[in-house]
Scaffold this motif. Sequence first.
Motif, PDB file in Angstrom:
ATOM      1  N   HIS A  91       3.670   1.654  -1.824  1.00  9.79           N
ATOM      2  CA  HIS A  91       4.475   1.749  -3.037  1.00  9.79           C
ATOM      3  C   HIS A  91       4.175   3.016  -3.836  1.00  9.79           C
ATOM      4  N   ARG A  92       2.900   3.320  -4.019  1.00  5.69           N
ATOM      5  CA  ARG A  92       2.504   4.383  -4.955  1.00  5.69           C
ATOM      6  C   ARG A  92       3.195   5.702  -4.641  1.00  5.69           C
ATOM      7  N   GLU A  93       3.075   6.184  -3.416  1.00  4.19           N
ATOM      8  CA  GLU A  93       3.614   7.502  -3.089  1.00  4.19           C
ATOM      9  C   GLU A  93       5.141   7.502  -3.136  1.00  4.19           C
ATOM     10  N   HIS A 107      -0.582  -7.147 -13.702  1.00  2.00           N
ATOM     11  CA  HIS A 107      -1.696  -6.778 -12.822  1.00  2.00           C
ATOM     12  C   HIS A 107      -3.031  -6.960 -13.545  1.00  2.00           C
ATOM     13  N   ARG A 127       6.241   7.423  -6.802  1.00  2.00           N
ATOM     14  CA  ARG A 127       5.986   8.741  -7.398  1.00  2.00           C
ATOM     15  C   ARG A 127       7.069   9.735  -7.008  1.00  2.00           C
ATOM     16  N   ALA A 178      -5.058  -0.284 -11.356  1.00  3.53           N
ATOM     17  CA  ALA A 178      -5.140   1.170 -11.522  1.00  3.53           C
ATOM     18  C   ALA A 178      -3.857   1.847 -11.052  1.00  3.53           C
ATOM     19  N   GLU A 179      -3.366   1.473  -9.879  1.00  2.00           N
ATOM     20  CA  GLU A 179      -2.126   2.056  -9.383  1.00  2.00           C
ATOM     21  C   GLU A 179      -0.949   1.674 -10.273  1.00  2.00           C
ATOM     22  N   PRO A 185       0.799  -1.230   0.000  1.00  2.00           N
ATOM     23  CA  PRO A 185       0.000   0.000   0.000  1.00  2.00           C
ATOM     24  C   PRO A 185       0.833   1.282   0.000  1.00  2.00           C
ATOM     25  N   GLU A 231      -1.025   3.709 -13.437  1.00  2.00           N
ATOM     26  CA  GLU A 231      -0.638   5.097 -13.158  1.00  2.00           C
ATOM     27  C   GLU A 231       0.881   5.233 -13.076  1.00  2.00           C
ATOM     28  N   LEU A 232       1.531   4.331 -12.349  1.00  2.00           N
ATOM     29  CA  LEU A 232       2.986   4.411 -12.175  1.00  2.00           C
ATOM     30  C   LEU A 232       3.713   4.111 -13.480  1.00  2.00           C
ATOM     31  N   GLY A 271       1.563  -2.234  -7.306  1.00  2.00           N
ATOM     32  CA  GLY A 271       0.549  -1.435  -6.617  1.00  2.00           C
ATOM     33  C   GLY A 271      -0.507  -2.328  -6.017  1.00  2.00           C
ATOM     34  N   THR A 272      -1.517  -1.706  -5.415  1.00  2.00           N
ATOM     35  CA  THR A 272      -2.591  -2.480  -4.798  1.00  2.00           C
ATOM     36  C   THR A 272      -3.548  -3.071  -5.821  1.00  2.00           C
TER      37      THR A 272
END
Length: 368
Positions: free
Chosen positions: A89-91, A355, A94, A114-115, A87, A118-119, A110-111
């Motif tokens: 990873h994303r921030e 994913h 980024r 979608a995440e 959870p 985005e990455l 990502g979770t």
Amino acid sequence: MPASPQPPSPIGVGIVGLSARRGWASTAHLPALRGLKGFEVRALSASSAESARQSAEKHGVAHHFGTAAELAASDAVDLVVVTVKVPDHREIVRSALAAGKAVLSEWPLGTGPAEAEELASLAAAHRLRTFTGLQARSAPVVRYLRDLVADGYLGEVLSTTLVADGRGWGAAFPEGGAYLLDRRSGANLLTIPFGHTLDALTMVLGDLDEVGAVTATRRRAIEDPHTGLVHRPDVPDQVVVGGVLSSGAVASVHYRGGRSRGTGFRWEINGTDGDLVVTGDHGHLQMGEYAVTGAHGTDTALGPLPVPEHYFEPELRELRGTTAYNVGAAYEQIRRDLTDGTSLVPDFAHAARHHRLLDRIERAAHRG
């Protein structure tokens, strides 16, 4: 006399999540990096500035930071390695991309899709090299299998069958492992052992084009052995997938939570002119030891097929048989990707595709 060429500078690594106490970063990433000549662990960050200081002191790392963003901004760091829970990873990823750094993120990226997408899009926009920790692809046994199949050992592949234990997601879970029972974390039986192994299977045999699936949560209440609290998981502890590969071969994969007293891991690949069998004691193909047997042509019985020595990295000899070896093999491929411009290690775009495949499997199971 002409000057002798200077050896390339080592790649400066900053590890997000390297703890002084325990964790995957200290047991796998750090030994792997220190076993290779092309890397230098220069920085780390942890959950707080004090934790980072303690970790740097224990592991002998020059720079320590209380936040991942500070680490990513450091001129000492060329490659940011993300080893925290999914959870987060994303921030962190980024911030590393915003700092213009190459990134290696543990899998899952990502979770959910979608995440990951985005990455992957953000990395493409910044034109930065990215890598995903799907290190089963780097394992000598998986690379050997891929070459056996490609070289025609089996003739035409007809089908493949794999059954394995997840080791986790059984009657108990490790200390701090309650998040593995929560679907929102993105870290579960489907994404971790099944996800790693499915990625390796498709590397060896080709993409999974048609998918049918069944998932189930058979253990509905699990007691935390450390606190006595009872957790009610909303993630599957049984995953069954059937489908058709891009070659037309039929695939069947069953992952079971916990440990079986029978088969820990068995992967058969059957062809028109031969058979291959891979066995081990658990289903984490990315970190275990596995044996290959095979037969083809006029052979009437399976015989051992030891992985040839040239599939192993000489610098990592001391890590053979440990969970750090395949991580080290992936790092050696990352070194070549960064210095020679190759693309040996899966990037974020690959992670996003994987994913999406896992999401297709979940949706197929929900449709029944």
